[in-house]
Write a protein that holds these residues in place. Structure first.
Motif, mmCIF file in Angstrom:
data_model
loop_
_atom_site.group_PDB
_atom_site.id
_atom_site.type_symbol
_atom_site.label_atom_id
_atom_site.label_comp_id
_atom_site.label_asym_id
_atom_site.label_seq_id
_atom_site.Cartn_x
_atom_site.Cartn_y
_atom_site.Cartn_z
ATOM 1 N N VAL A 348 2.434 32.308 6.606
ATOM 2 C CA VAL A 348 1.301 32.318 5.905
ATOM 3 C C VAL A 348 1.871 31.023 5.164
ATOM 4 O O VAL A 348 0.881 30.529 4.297
ATOM 5 N N GLN A 349 3.034 31.052 4.910
ATOM 6 C CA GLN A 349 3.435 29.321 4.188
ATOM 7 C C GLN A 349 3.465 28.834 5.342
ATOM 8 O O GLN A 349 4.685 28.355 5.952
ATOM 9 N N LYS A 350 2.619 27.982 6.006
ATOM 10 C CA LYS A 350 3.377 27.437 8.059
ATOM 11 C C LYS A 350 3.876 26.432 7.622
ATOM 12 O O LYS A 350 4.681 26.445 8.767
ATOM 13 N N ASP A 351 4.007 25.607 6.521
ATOM 14 C CA ASP A 351 4.781 23.968 6.202
ATOM 15 C C ASP A 351 6.571 24.753 5.293
ATOM 16 O O ASP A 351 6.608 23.586 5.771
ATOM 17 N N LYS A 352 6.695 26.041 5.268
ATOM 18 C CA LYS A 352 8.115 26.241 5.325
ATOM 19 C C LYS A 352 8.938 27.530 6.140
ATOM 20 O O LYS A 352 8.504 27.896 6.519
ATOM 21 N N GLY A 353 10.368 26.478 6.151
ATOM 22 C CA GLY A 353 10.819 27.052 6.924
ATOM 23 C C GLY A 353 12.477 26.526 6.896
ATOM 24 O O GLY A 353 12.863 26.004 6.129
ATOM 25 N N SER A 354 13.682 27.065 7.519
ATOM 26 C CA SER A 354 15.080 26.491 7.476
ATOM 27 C C SER A 354 15.107 26.731 8.726
ATOM 28 O O SER A 354 14.921 27.357 9.560
ATOM 29 N N ILE A 355 15.885 25.800 9.383
ATOM 30 C CA ILE A 355 17.066 25.656 10.542
ATOM 31 C C ILE A 355 18.992 25.815 10.408
ATOM 32 O O ILE A 355 18.942 25.805 9.816
ATOM 33 N N VAL A 356 19.114 26.319 11.428
ATOM 34 C CA VAL A 356 20.442 26.068 11.029
ATOM 35 C C VAL A 356 20.933 25.303 12.768
ATOM 36 O O VAL A 356 20.927 26.292 13.852
ATOM 37 N N LEU A 357 21.946 24.117 12.908
ATOM 38 C CA LEU A 357 21.981 23.673 14.012
ATOM 39 C C LEU A 357 23.906 23.691 13.601
ATOM 40 O O LEU A 357 24.365 23.447 13.196
ATOM 41 N N GLY A 358 23.278 23.755 14.973
ATOM 42 C CA GLY A 358 25.342 23.593 15.885
ATOM 43 C C GLY A 358 25.066 22.899 17.272
ATOM 44 O O GLY A 358 24.494 22.160 17.336
ATOM 45 N N GLU A 359 26.595 22.451 17.429
ATOM 46 C CA GLU A 359 27.297 22.265 18.439
ATOM 47 C C GLU A 359 25.928 21.456 18.887
ATOM 48 O O GLU A 359 25.245 20.183 19.491
ATOM 49 N N TYR A 360 26.148 19.785 17.527
ATOM 50 C CA TYR A 360 25.973 18.849 16.763
ATOM 51 C C TYR A 360 26.811 17.912 17.797
ATOM 52 O O TYR A 360 28.077 17.464 18.451
ATOM 53 N N VAL A 361 25.901 17.052 17.832
ATOM 54 C CA VAL A 361 26.777 15.087 18.661
ATOM 55 C C VAL A 361 26.396 14.154 16.669
ATOM 56 O O VAL A 361 25.314 14.007 17.454
ATOM 57 N N PRO A 362 27.172 13.566 16.946
ATOM 58 C CA PRO A 362 26.947 12.692 15.600
ATOM 59 C C PRO A 362 26.556 11.141 16.824
ATOM 60 O O PRO A 362 27.130 10.785 17.816
ATOM 61 N N LEU A 363 25.556 10.355 15.936
ATOM 62 C CA LEU A 363 24.685 9.520 16.715
ATOM 63 C C LEU A 363 24.998 8.470 15.458
ATOM 64 O O LEU A 363 25.186 8.012 13.932
ATOM 65 N N THR A 364 26.353 7.406 16.044
ATOM 66 C CA THR A 364 26.599 6.123 14.865
ATOM 67 C C THR A 364 25.602 5.053 15.235
ATOM 68 O O THR A 364 25.382 4.626 16.181
ATOM 69 N N ILE A 365 24.730 4.622 14.088
ATOM 70 C CA ILE A 365 24.131 3.583 14.146
ATOM 71 C C ILE A 365 24.328 2.385 13.282
ATOM 72 O O ILE A 365 24.861 3.198 11.862
ATOM 73 N N GLN A 366 25.171 1.506 13.421
ATOM 74 C CA GLN A 366 25.823 0.907 12.522
ATOM 75 C C GLN A 366 24.895 -0.241 11.543
ATOM 76 O O GLN A 366 23.085 -0.407 12.557
ATOM 77 N N PRO A 367 24.877 -0.172 10.486
ATOM 78 C CA PRO A 367 23.704 -1.325 9.462
ATOM 79 C C PRO A 367 23.817 -2.715 9.600
ATOM 80 O O PRO A 367 24.906 -3.110 10.169
ATOM 81 N N ILE A 368 22.601 -2.929 10.464
ATOM 82 C CA ILE A 368 22.123 -4.941 10.562
ATOM 83 C C ILE A 368 21.835 -4.812 9.485
ATOM 84 O O ILE A 368 20.317 -4.677 9.031
ATOM 85 N N GLN A 369 22.621 -6.289 8.793
ATOM 86 C CA GLN A 369 21.920 -6.892 8.052
ATOM 87 C C GLN A 369 20.105 -7.192 7.735
ATOM 88 O O GLN A 369 18.966 -6.331 7.467
#
Length: 498
Positions: A348-369
């Protein structure tokens, strides 16, 4: 359209907001979880609707809005509220749950049987049958404590780390098959991303240390070739650094110090259905311990489920899928690759929802000025371009006239065309800079060229942009850089003139 089935599985009505004879759905929430393949469905209808009486406890719903296949739900709790709005709330759960709980498994031993044969036996007389079964090697297992069929199946596949789902085949009139599928790993690596300000509303990090185990006892259900018990202590294998073996138990020393019960191990047992010798038992027990020797960290994300909106079907994600998450509102920004453990959506509200995430792998991206500077500049330009949409034709012509007076110009030349779609893409794009009519490309440093890429939805590919800083006036584009559609641009960060 959802179908209503009575207790005899006869189709008696439909739930639909478009057809005249359908019961309108006022609110709905479908929730699914990777663990145990358990799903629920809750929805509201008008209690005064003439066909609302069909929605009774024990009746069934064929849910057709899951793109991964139809599901069979049993109505377990109908609730009516009376007053200003007469609403009937229907709560359902996976029909397989009650079907499999109602079947008790008598004591039985399997020696040298395939997993598929064992599961078929456990499903007999439940109305459900085995569909996909990823593993079909020979195993041995005992059932001697009168488990339900549901408990027996869950305990069996847990030994393999398998993942389960329940689906049905429905021809519009009757249920043709009720199917149990077993996968080594549900879902796929989709490449779909959830990004703040686009389809990600919020992200919460949850750390659960209640199930941490610091030591694991390995028990083999098989015997060796001579009919002797297989014991972990006989592996005579040196454990990795940080682990030690005590009898038939592997201990994680670091986990004991961090998560032990005042210096005492938190012990669990691993029953190995596949090991044929002590070394295999050792290796399998160690892997089982590594899965539970630390707190489980998961993320809850409030998202816009764009997959149900026309034109965004390509953003569909399923339970078990691996996705990307970009949350630039946190400090530092959060970039994750993670699997979807739970999912909630509404038709009914097609744009609404939620997800739960696991088995995650952080992606490290260094900020570059320099990239941050370029992105700020691009964001300002984007706001300016958006603002001009509402301006008068005269103002737009004025902007174009100003652009013509800018003395610098950048031309992009591609060795293999300028419009790219998925397929065989192999081209080099060169940026040529003019000041007036003079080609000044060779006089500029590599850092002056700011390359950016936008995906098919018009959003910046942050990782790609970071990787292409300071490379000069040429980039190479292949099919790996383009998913459906991509736009590549080059801006200039010119040295200040003296």
């Amino acid at each position: 359209m959802w179908y209503i089935l009575n207790k005899m599985y006869d189709t008696v009505g439909v739930l639909d907001n478009k057809i005249p004879n359908g019961i309108p759905i006022l609110r709905d929430s479908w929730k699914g979880q990777l663990e145990d393949g358990y799903t629920t469905l809750e929805f509201d209808v008008f209690a005064s609707h003439p066909k609302a009486s069909l929605l009774t406890r024990g009746s069934f719903i064929i849910y057709t809005d899951n793109p991964d296949g139809h599901e069979l739900f049993r109505i377990t709790k109908p609730t009516e509220s009376h007053g200003l709005d007469e609403i009937k709330t229907i709560y359902c759960e996976t029909a397989a749950t009650q079907d499999l709980i109602g079947q008790i498994i008598e004591p039985k031993s399997f020696v040298g049987a395939s997993l598929s044969d064992i599961v078929r036996f456990l499903l007999s007389n439940t109305g459900w049958e085995l569909g996909v079964c990823y593993y079909d090697e020979i195993i041995s297992i005992d059932f001697d404590d009168y488990p339900t069929a549901l408990e027996a199946i869950r305990n069996t596949i847990k030994q393999f780390g398998a993942e389960i789902e329940f689906k049905v085949e429905f021809d519009g009139q009757e249920v043709v098959r009720r199917i149990v599928n077993l996968y080594e790993k549900r879902g796929t690596k989709t490449g779909v991303s959830f990004e703040y300000s686009r389809n990600l509303e919020g992200l919460r990090k949850i750390e659960d240390g209640n199930k941490v185990v610091t030591a694991m006892i390995g028990i083999a259900s098989n015997e060796d070739a001579n009919g002797n018990p297989i014991l972990l202590m006989n592996a005579q294998k040196k454990p990795p650094e940080g682990f030690e073996v005590i009898g038939n138990m592997i201990v994680d020393v670091n986990s004991l110090q961090e998560y032990g019960n005042n210096g005492v191990n938190v012990v669990d047992k691993f029953i190995d259905q596949t090991a044929t010798n002590p070394v295999e038992l050792f290796d399998n027990t160690l892997e089982a311990l590594k899965k539970v020797n630390h707190p489980i960290v998961s993320y809850e994300a409030d998202v816009f489920m764009m997959e149900q909106l026309e034109g965004y079907e390509h953003t569909k994600v399923s339970i078990g899928d691996t996705i990307f998450v970009k949350d630039v509102t946190s400090q530092p920004p959060t970039y994750l690759e993670a699997r979807i453990l739970n999912k909630e959506l509404s038709t009914v509200q097609k744009d609404k929802g939620s997800i739960v995430l696991g088995e995650y792998v952080p992606l490290t991206i260094q900020p570059i000025q320099v990239v941050e500077k370029a992105q700020r500049s691009l964001q300002l330009k984007e706001k300016l371009w958006n603002a001009t949409i509402d301006r008068s034709k005269e103002a737009q012509e004025g902007v174009e006239e100003v652009k013509k007076q800018v003395p610098y110009k950048v031309e992009l030349v591609s060795s293999n065309g300028t419009t790219f779609k998925n397929g065989l893409i192999d081209t080099e794009i060169t940026a040529i800079v003019y000041k007036g009519k003079e080609n000044i490309t060779d006089t500029l440093p590599k850092a002056a060229f700011i390359w950016t890429k936008k995906d098919k939805d018009g959003f910046f590919d942050v990782a790609w942009n970071y990787e292409h800083v300071g490379i000069g006036n040429k980039i190479t584009v292949s099919s790996f850089d383009v998913v459906q559609r991509a736009v590549f641009t080059c801006d200039l960060d010119l040295p200040e003139e003296e």
